[in-house]
Design an enzyme around this catalytic site. Structure first.
Site, PDB file in Angstrom:
ATOM      1  N   ARG A  44      90.836 -59.467 -34.465  1.00  0.00           N
ATOM      2  CA  ARG A  44      89.939 -58.806 -33.511  1.00  0.00           C
ATOM      3  C   ARG A  44      88.943 -59.807 -32.917  1.00  0.00           C
ATOM      4  NH1 ARG A  44      90.958 -53.311 -34.062  1.00  0.00           N
ATOM      5  NH2 ARG A  44      91.413 -52.658 -36.178  1.00  0.00           N
ATOM      6  N   ARG A  93     100.138 -42.723 -40.477  1.00  0.00           N
ATOM      7  CA  ARG A  93     100.197 -41.325 -40.912  1.00  0.00           C
ATOM      8  C   ARG A  93     101.465 -40.641 -40.416  1.00  0.00           C
ATOM      9  NH1 ARG A  93      95.286 -43.513 -40.849  1.00  0.00           N
ATOM     10  NH2 ARG A  93      93.669 -42.658 -42.192  1.00  0.00           N
ATOM     11  N   GLN A 149      89.869 -43.326 -45.144  1.00  0.00           N
ATOM     12  CA  GLN A 149      91.081 -43.627 -45.910  1.00  0.00           C
ATOM     13  C   GLN A 149      91.058 -42.956 -47.273  1.00  0.00           C
ATOM     14  OE1 GLN A 149      91.923 -47.801 -45.862  1.00  0.00           O
ATOM     15  NE2 GLN A 149      92.132 -47.832 -43.651  1.00  0.00           N
ATOM     16  N   SER A 155      96.227 -46.411 -36.881  1.00  0.00           N
ATOM     17  CA  SER A 155      95.960 -45.387 -37.900  1.00  0.00           C
ATOM     18  C   SER A 155      96.972 -44.251 -37.787  1.00  0.00           C
ATOM     19  CB  SER A 155      94.572 -44.788 -37.709  1.00  0.00           C
ATOM     20  OG  SER A 155      93.618 -45.798 -37.690  1.00  0.00           O
ATOM     21  N   GLY A 205      95.593 -52.642 -46.518  1.00  0.00           N
ATOM     22  CA  GLY A 205      94.766 -51.778 -47.365  1.00  0.00           C
ATOM     23  C   GLY A 205      95.003 -50.313 -47.037  1.00  0.00           C
ATOM     24  N   ASP A 250      85.776 -50.592 -35.208  1.00  0.00           N
ATOM     25  CA  ASP A 250      86.735 -51.681 -34.955  1.00  0.00           C
ATOM     26  C   ASP A 250      86.439 -52.412 -33.654  1.00  0.00           C
ATOM     27  OD1 ASP A 250      88.089 -51.102 -37.218  1.00  0.00           O
ATOM     28  OD2 ASP A 250      89.604 -49.858 -36.238  1.00  0.00           O
ATOM     29  N   SER A 295      84.664 -42.350 -46.631  1.00  0.00           N
ATOM     30  CA  SER A 295      85.612 -43.173 -45.872  1.00  0.00           C
ATOM     31  C   SER A 295      86.834 -42.350 -45.490  1.00  0.00           C
ATOM     32  CB  SER A 295      86.024 -44.386 -46.723  1.00  0.00           C
ATOM     33  OG  SER A 295      87.411 -44.430 -46.907  1.00  0.00           O
ATOM     34  N   ARG A 300      83.173 -61.142 -40.317  1.00  0.00           N
ATOM     35  CA  ARG A 300      83.513 -60.895 -38.909  1.00  0.00           C
ATOM     36  C   ARG A 300      82.270 -61.020 -38.028  1.00  0.00           C
ATOM     37  NH1 ARG A 300      86.937 -55.642 -37.696  1.00  0.00           N
ATOM     38  NH2 ARG A 300      88.652 -56.890 -38.482  1.00  0.00           N
TER      39      ARG A 300
END
Ligand code: NAP
Length: 738
Positions: free
Chosen positions: A691, A330, A473, A326, A398, A619, A471, A650
């Protein structure tokens, strides 16, 4: 749709390409008989003696009238002449195709000769070849894994296209379809122009006597670049005229490009030069996958990779973690929008963050690297982005799409964002709606899915009301759009979410106000370049932390790991379960809290995991399930905490795999109840989720027998160093490819 036979094939022009096709058909027994015809009798005889063809077509009339399929494999300039020669003997059901490097000229010729156009006529072009000519150089493997472009005409019968496509697939080609004009444009740029440049460079240098040395001492670059100047001169002569207009356009574009390069050198403009080189380098690296619209990093997605894990006895030492995903996104984004040069250390070279990096290159930002995690970004300021030459491709990322959308909604030029197949099915409505409230003009495909088409607007407003988001994002996209608004942007968070964007903004000198759970972005902000060190990724650390906690005698140290309070749910949960996790040397680095984490083996006990902790460990849920499976007693967690398993898929993958390995696990209402026990070995699938694959690798280490995990290719893209680092600390993890 008509039905066409391909039993008897006549190849006219038995040279390199015609001979290779004939040979490949025979070698694979795809047809009953292959006849060869060439104006050069010697080629036919050689072809017969080499087993390239079954028979020489001595009588062209008989051969044409008896053929089901005629393949024209002659030079492009004689295609028209050959077509007119064979025309009288064609039957209504005869299939006709060709292998010529240009298509427009052939189709024009066919339109002059035929009215109506035969339904069996489907032009083609194999993107395969060598510098050699003649049947002696023919090779039955020439088309294997190479592209073959068919350019069916409106009059071509679909049955004809299908029959010809099947034969090419049979000889190993990947068959694509294109319009005639598009074919000639694309080939002019990607094949014809490079050949002309190679011919021209060698010719220019060879003309000057003093240049003999250049050839004598030529380095690899010269050899590679000019290899294709050894191709057949008469073929290239013909192609120049056959594709004249498209080629002239490409030569003009190239001349303009070289002029820019010349000017930058003459002016000593190193930023422009670096810009050209870095853009070209990355375009070169990403070219094939952009075309393929598949993975962003090397295309490993479809490559079968199985992890084999042996039960392990010890974990010791230190693992290096990849940079936080993340934060990597950024860092590049804000560095690009800042004024000045930002150096970033520890950038994650994973598929998603590379997509963000490339997108900014497409928007005119000069970026050096990444090289071993180092990236240098020459920021252009908030208003310095340039219109990209085409739609921006973001692979499966995404995050890149959402964050970029916030920036691009405020630009004075139109953009289009698109991704691979998976991303194209993800709804962006939760993002697009609040941006529209700020005045952005964004169109989506059905269901709010990409591509996102962004049209410039006069200016964005701060919406004049509070924007509610759930969220991180979406919040980030709104904050980024808020950098460009005339009035204040106020965002209310429905629940706490990751705050990396806020922290990164403050690192670049843009302070946000926070009051009563509302974030306020004051207009008129500027971003100033800085130095950044991306903390190690706690999500990647999670797998090693779980493995060390559950391995008797283990002691593991992980340095410089991000411990952002919005991300440390896993640590709190494991500590509550009894794990011995110590945070050492806690400090702030680049506005993010970091620590060195020491983990020692402990006996973990099942607990009821509080939902608020779980939502800070989204996550890490796959790793957490492995901890629950090996803990003493029962652990329960909320299967439906939003985002907990990203998708139900998942959760299902993890549950299925753990059950197969002997764990008693069930879903009751929305609670997942895991009864700790002994993991067994066997064979499970990660379903391609990285993952899940990494969590199962830890399960394998803790199991009583060897475990094979299928579909693990995506781990290399997601966390490139995972296997090496796992091995380094003592997990006996092996990768089997193919
Ligand atoms: P090649 O090895 O020179 O073969 C062409 C053959 O066609 C030669 O034997 C030639 O005879 C014969 N020919 C010429 N005019 C003829 C006529 N009127 N009737 C019957 N035969 C005739 O060339 P190639 O490399 O195979 O190229 C064939 C086609 O494939 C071209 O259209 C080319 O654009 C296309 N292509 C080539 C490549 C490549 O890398 N080479 C790749 C993709 C597509 P002569 O030797 O007496 O002229």
């Amino acid at each position: 749709m008509l039905r066409f036979s391909t039993r008897r094939v006549l190849v006219i022009g038995l040279g390199l390409i015609g001979g290779s096709f004939a040979r490949a058909l025979r070698a694979r027994s795809l047809v009953d008989e292959v006849l060869g015809y060439d104006r050069n009798r010697g080629e036919c005889e050689l072809g017969l003696s080499l087993g390239v063809i079954d028979r020489i077509a001595d009588d062209l009339e008989a051969a044409v009238s008896g053929a089901d399929l005629i393949v024209l494999a002659v030079p492009v300039k004689v295609m028209e002449q050959v077509l007119s020669e064979i025309k009288p003997w064609l039957r209504p059901q005869t299939l006709i195709t060709d292998v010529g490097s240009t298509k427009g000229n052939l189709v024009d010729a066919a339109r002059r000769l035929f009215d109506p156009m035969p339904p069996g006529f489907v032009p083609g072009h194999p993107i395969a070849g060598t510098e050699k000519s003649g049947v002696g150089a023919s090779d039955e493997e020439l088309f294997v894994r190479r592209k073959l472009i068919l350019t069916p005409l409106p009059e071509s019968d679909p049955g004809a296209t299908l029959a010809i496509a099947r034969l090419w697939q049979g000889v190993g080609s990947e068959v694509l379809q294109m319009e005639v004009k598009r074919h000639d444009e694309v080939l002019a740029a990607t094949s014809h122009l490079p050949h002309l440049l190679a011919f021209s460079l060698v010719d220019t240098l060879a003309h000057e006597a003093e240049n003999t040395d250049i050839f004598r001492y030529a380095a690899g670059g010269f050899r590679d670049f000019t290899r294709i100047a050894a191709s057949d001169p008469s073929m290239w002569h013909d192609i120049c005229f056959a594709n004249r207009d498209q080629l002239l356009t490409q030569i003009d574009r190239f001349t303009e490009g070289v002029a820019k390069l010349r000017e930058a050198i003459a002016r000593g403009d190193s930023q422009s030069l670096l810009g050209i080189f870095t853009r070209a380098k990355s375009a070169r690296e990403h070219f094939s996958r952009i075309l393929a619209r598949s993975a962003y990093s090397p295309d490993l997605h479809n490559h079968p990779v199985t992890f084999r894990v042996r039960p392990g006895s010890g974990i010791k030492g230190q693992a290096d973690l990849p940079g936080d995903r993340s934060i990597s996104h950024r860092a590049v984004m804000l560095a690009a929008l800042a004024e000045g040069v930002t150096d970033i250390e520890g950038f994650l070279e994973g598929e998603d963050s590379l997509a963000t990096l490339q997108a900014f290159r497409d928007l005119g930002v000069v970026i050096e690297g990444p090289h071993q995690g180092l990236v240098r970004v020459y920021g252009v300021g908030l208003h310095g982005l340039q219109p990209p030459v085409g739609p921006i491709y973001l692979g499966s990322s995404g995050t890149s799409m959402r964050l970029l959308c916030g920036v691009l909604a405020a630009q004075p030029f139109a953009t289009e964002l698109y991704g691979d197949e998976a991303l194209s099915q993800v709804s962006m409505s939760a993002l697009v709606e609040p941006l529209r409230q700020m005045g952005a003009q964004i169109e989506t495909a059905a269901g709010g899915c990409p591509p996102l088409k962004i049209t410039p607007v006069e200016s964005l407003a701060g919406a004049g009301k509070v924007l509610r988001v759930a969220s991180a994002q979406v919040k980030s996209a709104l904050l980024l759009a808020g950098l460009y608004t005339q009035s204040q942007t106020v965002i209310e968070q429905v629940k706490p979410t990751r705050d990396h964007t806020e922290r990164m903004l403050s690192r670049f000198g843009c302070e946000l106000r926070e009051q009563a759970g509302q974030l306020q972005m004051v207009p008129g902000a500027r971003l100033t370049a800085t130095r950044l060190r991306v903390p190690g990724d706690l999500s990647a650390a999670a797998f090693f932390i779980v493995a060390a906690s559950l391995t008797p005698g283990a002691e593991l140290l992980l340095e410089h790991v991000g411990i952002n309070p919005t991300r440390i749910g896993l640590l709190s949960i494991l500590q509550q379960m009894g794990a011995e996790i110590e945070l050492l040397n806690v400090r702030d680095d680049c506005a993010e809290p970091v620590a060195d984490i020491r983990v020692r083996a402990a006996v973990l006990k099942g607990i009821e995991i509080p939902a608020e902790w779980q939502s800070l460990a989204l996550d890490e849920c796959p790793a957490l399930l492995v901890a629950a499976a090996c803990a003493e007693g029962v652990t329960t967690l909320d299967a439906h905490v939003e985002g907990a398993f990203a998708t139900n898929r998942r959760l299902n993958l993890m549950s299925d795999a753990l059950q197969q390995l002997g764990i008693d696990l069930r879903l009751e209402a929305s609670r997942l109840i895991v009864k700790g026990g002994q993991l067994h070995g066997g064979r499970v699938s990660s379903g391609g989720d990285p993952r899940v694959a990494m969590a199962l690798a830890v399960a394998g280490h803790l199991a009583s027998e060897e475990l094979d995990i299928e579909q693990c290719a995506s781990v290399a893209l997601f966390c490139p160093e995972f296997v090496d680092q796992a091995r380094r600390i003592g997990i006996a993890l092996y990768k089997e490819e193919g």
